[in-house]
Motif scaffolding. Structure first.
Motif, PDB file in Angstrom:
ATOM      1  N   PRO A  75       0.817  -1.226   0.000  1.00  0.00           N
ATOM      2  CA  PRO A  75       0.000   0.000   0.000  1.00  0.00           C
ATOM      3  C   PRO A  75       0.842   1.264   0.000  1.00  0.00           C
ATOM      4  O   PRO A  75       0.468   2.261  -0.626  1.00  0.00           O
ATOM      5  N   LEU A  76       1.977   1.231   0.702  1.00  0.00           N
ATOM      6  CA  LEU A  76       2.860   2.388   0.725  1.00  0.00           C
ATOM      7  C   LEU A  76       3.465   2.628  -0.650  1.00  0.00           C
ATOM      8  O   LEU A  76       3.546   3.774  -1.122  1.00  0.00           O
ATOM      9  N   ASP A  94       2.184   1.962  -3.513  1.00  0.00           N
ATOM     10  CA  ASP A  94       1.160   2.501  -4.414  1.00  0.00           C
ATOM     11  C   ASP A  94       0.886   3.979  -4.150  1.00  0.00           C
ATOM     12  O   ASP A  94       0.369   4.681  -5.028  1.00  0.00           O
ATOM     13  N   LYS A  95       1.198   4.457  -2.938  1.00  0.00           N
ATOM     14  CA  LYS A  95       0.893   5.835  -2.573  1.00  0.00           C
ATOM     15  C   LYS A  95       2.097   6.770  -2.658  1.00  0.00           C
ATOM     16  O   LYS A  95       1.998   7.937  -2.280  1.00  0.00           O
ATOM     17  N   PRO A 117       4.584   9.497  -3.810  1.00  0.00           N
ATOM     18  CA  PRO A 117       4.348  10.656  -4.682  1.00  0.00           C
ATOM     19  C   PRO A 117       5.133  10.540  -5.981  1.00  0.00           C
ATOM     20  O   PRO A 117       6.180   9.883  -6.047  1.00  0.00           O
ATOM     21  N   ALA A 166       1.299  16.651   0.908  1.00  0.00           N
ATOM     22  CA  ALA A 166       0.801  15.270   0.897  1.00  0.00           C
ATOM     23  C   ALA A 166       1.405  14.468   2.042  1.00  0.00           C
ATOM     24  O   ALA A 166       0.718  13.667   2.689  1.00  0.00           O
ATOM     25  N   ALA A 224      -0.490  12.526   5.090  1.00  0.00           N
ATOM     26  CA  ALA A 224      -0.330  11.076   5.208  1.00  0.00           C
ATOM     27  C   ALA A 224       0.181  10.663   6.582  1.00  0.00           C
ATOM     28  O   ALA A 224      -0.214   9.617   7.115  1.00  0.00           O
ATOM     29  N   ASN A 247       9.519   5.034   5.027  1.00  0.00           N
ATOM     30  CA  ASN A 247       8.351   5.124   5.882  1.00  0.00           C
ATOM     31  C   ASN A 247       8.735   5.475   7.320  1.00  0.00           C
ATOM     32  O   ASN A 247       8.081   6.313   7.964  1.00  0.00           O
TER      33      ASN A 247
END
Length: 386
Positions: free
Chosen positions: A13-14, A16-17, A19, A27, A31, A331
């Motif tokens: 999921p990270l 896919d997100k 930038p 953003a 987030a 992350n």
């Protein structure tokens, strides 16, 4: 790789997100629920010590932004070229070049597999046939381009020199050779956004005519050079860049873009900055110190993850590693308000690009040091090994 609770699936999921570009602090703030003012942005290659903006006269805001004589002279003096087009960031030129060069005959285009992806996106948007060449090393890049042009000289060529994020840079003789191999209607676009630190490597440093000043552009007629103002001068927000080429090509780009590309305040600021050689000299020295400090701060963390030494540019570091490791480090640092940039190479490999930090900013350097040390100790506890 021993990941404990960490797994590629947990990071999908990270991935896919992520930038599209660096510097998207709004953003990131949303987030990670960290206020915008509390971030340390290391996700770009922008000089963290920007040129000090002078007081801007009201006239710069009031008048329509026709190019001022002192602005033109400053640009010609800094870049040592007479023929140029000032644009609202080189991104605007990148967006229209496919249209400009394919007005009469549509040709395919050679593009780097690693590099600023807007080049690829704009050619695809125009419907061009693209072919990618390897840009991870100078040897691979030279081999692929040479073979492609020998097989078909009737195609455009885009070179990012030096490459962002792989840092690969090729010399002027090689660039000139490639331009000489192109067919009659083909062009070579060289994006030199990160070359100000070593301007001797720029195509604009080719010998000039008439006692080194400027009655005509000495670039080959099939070359376009893009130069960014914001990276070296640390002023990306004023949106200013330059295109250098033959008068005919510049005219076509200008017609595609329209008038009044560069606002009055941007012209005023750039005029001061381009003429300020003492600041430029000091900035080159400070940039080197900043990147050295950044690498030294990151060394213990990267050693813990058994990451290879970084690919080095004066304004950023690119660390080769697995995609999973890059996402994990990205992350975790983001949770501490440190924004970096993950550049995926394929489904398994990535570069973690880290811009240089201002080594004299004690608050920012302490935040980076503490975040790296906490992640390092956490990784040891989790037995995360590259």
């Amino acid at each position: 790789m021993i990941l404990g609770e960490l797994s590629p699936a947990s990071l999908n999921p990270l991935k896919d997100k992520l930038p599209e570009h660096g510097g998207n602090l709004p953003a990131a703030a949303k987030a990670y629920n960290i206020p915008l003012s509390e971030w340390v942005d290391l996700s770009t290659g922008i000089n963290p010590e920007p040129y000090p903006v002078p007081a801007i006269p009201a006239q710069a805001f009031n008048a329509l932004p026709y190019l001022q004589d002192d602005f033109i002279e400053a640009v010609q003096g800094y870049y040592q070229q007479a023929n140029f087009l000032a644009v609202a960031g080189t991104q605007t030129a990148i967006q229209v070049l496919p249209e400009v060069f394919n007005q009469n005959q549509s040709l395919p285009v050679l593009l780097p597999s690693i590099g600023y992806q807007e080049h690829k996106q704009q050619w695809l948007r125009y419907g061009s046939v693209i072919q990618l060449y390897r840009s991870d090393t100078a040897a691979n890049m030279s081999h692929d381009i040479q073979q492609a042009l020998q097989a078909n000289p009737d195609q455009h060529l885009v070179v990012i020199n030096p490459n962002n994020p792989s840092t690969v840079q090729v010399g002027l003789p090689q660039l000139l050779q490639w331009s000489s191999m192109l067919g009659r209607h083909a062009h070579m676009i060289v994006d030199e956004a990160f070359i100000d630190i070593s301007p001797e490597g720029s195509l604009l440093s080719l010998p000039q005519s008439a006692e080194n000043m400027l009655p005509q552009n000495m670039l080959p007629q099939n070359i376009v050079v893009l130069r960014s103002f914001g990276k070296f001068f640390g002023l990306a927000g004023i949106r200013l860049g330059f295109v250098f080429s033959s008068p005919n090509i510049l005219k076509q780009i200008q017609q595609a873009l329209g008038i009044w590309q560069v606002n009055g305040p941007a012209q005023f600021i750039a005029t001061q900055a381009l003429n300020d050689t003492p600041w430029q000299t000091a900035a080159k020295q400070n940039i080197q110190k900043n990147t050295q400090y950044t690498e030294q701060t990151l060394n213990p963390l990267m050693a813990t993850f058994k990451v290879s030494p970084p690919l080095r540019h004066a304004l950023f570091l690119s660390y080769p590693m697995s995609l999973t490791t890059a996402l994990f480090i990205y992350n975790d640092l983001a949770k501490h308000g440190i924004l970096t940039r993950v550049v995926g190479l394929d489904n398994e490999r990535a570069l973690l690009r880290v811009g240089s930090i201002d080594h004299l900013n004690m608050h920012a350097t302490a935040r980076l040091h503490d975040a790296c040390e906490q992640l390092r100790l956490s990784a040891i506890g989790l037995r995360i090994l590259e």
